[in-house]
Design a protein around this motif. Sequence first.
Motif, PDB file in Angstrom:
ATOM      1  N   ALA A  22       5.789  -4.739 -11.086  1.00 22.92           N
ATOM      2  CA  ALA A  22       5.307  -5.631 -10.029  1.00 22.92           C
ATOM      3  C   ALA A  22       3.787  -5.540  -9.906  1.00 22.92           C
ATOM      4  N   ASP A  23       3.243  -4.339 -10.091  1.00 26.84           N
ATOM      5  CA  ASP A  23       1.796  -4.171 -10.016  1.00 26.84           C
ATOM      6  C   ASP A  23       1.104  -4.707 -11.258  1.00 26.84           C
ATOM      7  N   VAL A  24       1.744  -4.560 -12.415  1.00 27.56           N
ATOM      8  CA  VAL A  24       1.185  -5.139 -13.641  1.00 27.56           C
ATOM      9  C   VAL A  24       1.057  -6.655 -13.472  1.00 27.56           C
ATOM     10  N   SER A  60      -5.913  -0.153  -2.281  1.00 36.19           N
ATOM     11  CA  SER A  60      -4.512  -0.356  -2.650  1.00 36.19           C
ATOM     12  C   SER A  60      -4.400  -0.802  -4.104  1.00 36.19           C
ATOM     13  N   ALA A  61      -5.247  -1.756  -4.484  1.00 39.20           N
ATOM     14  CA  ALA A  61      -5.213  -2.255  -5.860  1.00 39.20           C
ATOM     15  C   ALA A  61      -5.629  -1.185  -6.865  1.00 39.20           C
ATOM     16  N   ASP A  62      -6.496  -0.263  -6.436  1.00 39.55           N
ATOM     17  CA  ASP A  62      -6.953   0.816  -7.321  1.00 39.55           C
ATOM     18  C   ASP A  62      -5.843   1.812  -7.661  1.00 39.55           C
ATOM     19  N   LEU A  63      -4.916   1.993  -6.751  1.00 43.23           N
ATOM     20  CA  LEU A  63      -3.942   3.084  -6.902  1.00 43.23           C
ATOM     21  C   LEU A  63      -3.114   3.006  -8.187  1.00 43.23           C
ATOM     22  N   PRO A  64      -2.529   1.859  -8.553  1.00 41.19           N
ATOM     23  CA  PRO A  64      -1.734   1.842  -9.789  1.00 41.19           C
ATOM     24  C   PRO A  64      -2.576   2.085 -11.038  1.00 41.19           C
ATOM     25  N   LEU A  65      -3.778   1.493 -11.089  1.00 40.66           N
ATOM     26  CA  LEU A  65      -4.609   1.618 -12.282  1.00 40.66           C
ATOM     27  C   LEU A  65      -5.152   3.042 -12.428  1.00 40.66           C
ATOM     28  N   HIS A  66      -5.630   3.614 -11.334  1.00 43.69           N
ATOM     29  CA  HIS A  66      -6.118   4.996 -11.422  1.00 43.69           C
ATOM     30  C   HIS A  66      -4.959   5.988 -11.471  1.00 43.69           C
ATOM     31  N   GLY A  67      -3.785   5.561 -11.019  1.00 45.76           N
ATOM     32  CA  GLY A  67      -2.597   6.381 -11.234  1.00 45.76           C
ATOM     33  C   GLY A  67      -2.307   6.523 -12.721  1.00 45.76           C
ATOM     34  N   TRP A  68      -2.531   5.442 -13.463  1.00 42.35           N
ATOM     35  CA  TRP A  68      -2.377   5.502 -14.924  1.00 42.35           C
ATOM     36  C   TRP A  68      -3.396   6.470 -15.518  1.00 42.35           C
ATOM     37  N   TYR A 108       0.835  -1.201   0.000  1.00 44.30           N
ATOM     38  CA  TYR A 108       0.000   0.000   0.000  1.00 44.30           C
ATOM     39  C   TYR A 108       0.874   1.257   0.000  1.00 44.30           C
ATOM     40  N   ARG A 109       1.892   1.280   0.848  1.00 42.30           N
ATOM     41  CA  ARG A 109       2.742   2.461   0.965  1.00 42.30           C
ATOM     42  C   ARG A 109       3.445   2.761  -0.358  1.00 42.30           C
ATOM     43  N   ARG A 110       3.956   1.741  -1.019  1.00 39.50           N
ATOM     44  CA  ARG A 110       4.641   1.947  -2.303  1.00 39.50           C
ATOM     45  C   ARG A 110       3.675   2.503  -3.333  1.00 39.50           C
ATOM     46  N   ARG A 111       2.492   1.923  -3.396  1.00 34.25           N
ATOM     47  CA  ARG A 111       1.510   2.387  -4.380  1.00 34.25           C
ATOM     48  C   ARG A 111       1.009   3.795  -4.050  1.00 34.25           C
ATOM     49  N   ALA A 112       0.783   4.073  -2.777  1.00 34.21           N
ATOM     50  CA  ALA A 112       0.312   5.397  -2.370  1.00 34.21           C
ATOM     51  C   ALA A 112       1.376   6.458  -2.638  1.00 34.21           C
ATOM     52  N   ASP A 113       2.637   6.107  -2.433  1.00 34.74           N
ATOM     53  CA  ASP A 113       3.723   7.042  -2.738  1.00 34.74           C
ATOM     54  C   ASP A 113       3.690   7.429  -4.221  1.00 34.74           C
ATOM     55  N   ALA A 114       3.518   6.425  -5.086  1.00 36.67           N
ATOM     56  CA  ALA A 114       3.504   6.681  -6.522  1.00 36.67           C
ATOM     57  C   ALA A 114       2.295   7.539  -6.916  1.00 36.67           C
TER      58      ALA A 114
END
Length: 198
Positions: free
Chosen positions: A136-138, A113-121, A8-14
């Motif tokens: 890693a998230d992909v 947490s799972a939403d963060l990388p996809l909505h970050g895109w 979560y922390r890694r994804r939230a940082d990004a």
Amino acid sequence: MGEIANRYRRRADAFDRKVAAVRPGQWDDPSPCEKWTARDVVRHIIDMHGVILRPLGRPLSDAPSVDEDPVAAFRSARADVEAILADPSLAGTECETPAGTMTLGEHIDKVPSADLPLHGWDLAKATGQDDTIDPADVAYHWTAITALPGDVLEKYRTPGAFGPGVEVFGPEVRIGQDASPQDRLLAFIGRDPQWSPW
């Protein structure tokens, strides 16, 4: 909960870096999510953080709204979730979810947490930032999503199946067989990897 909290922390940082990099005039720009602006993408992420707190009977902490200050709004919601992950008694609380009974920590891992990388895109595409998703998230998402039973996947693709106005995945987008893992993932969940606001 160490692995879940670290992920979560890694994804939230990004995601935080992307929110902070949005220029003031870009917040009303369109995003790859139909009907959503860049600000709406952040609003959705914050709303889902609020949903996670419901089993505890608590709202998100008082903070500026996403209309006033998207960066502060996200950071406050993030702090609320990280406080849960830092407390084993809270993170271990069992709750009922659309996917069945799980601990609050597991629910955090599977939803906000799972939403963060996809909505970050989505946010990156809307605002002209680097749209690379951590490999890693992909891999994590591809494994999880392609393992879904057909009936569950169909429900994810059905607008309103999880509540009024809720759309999880769109129809799969057709792309070339030589597409990158990231583009294959995005196409599978209904995103056009080549989407552009211009």
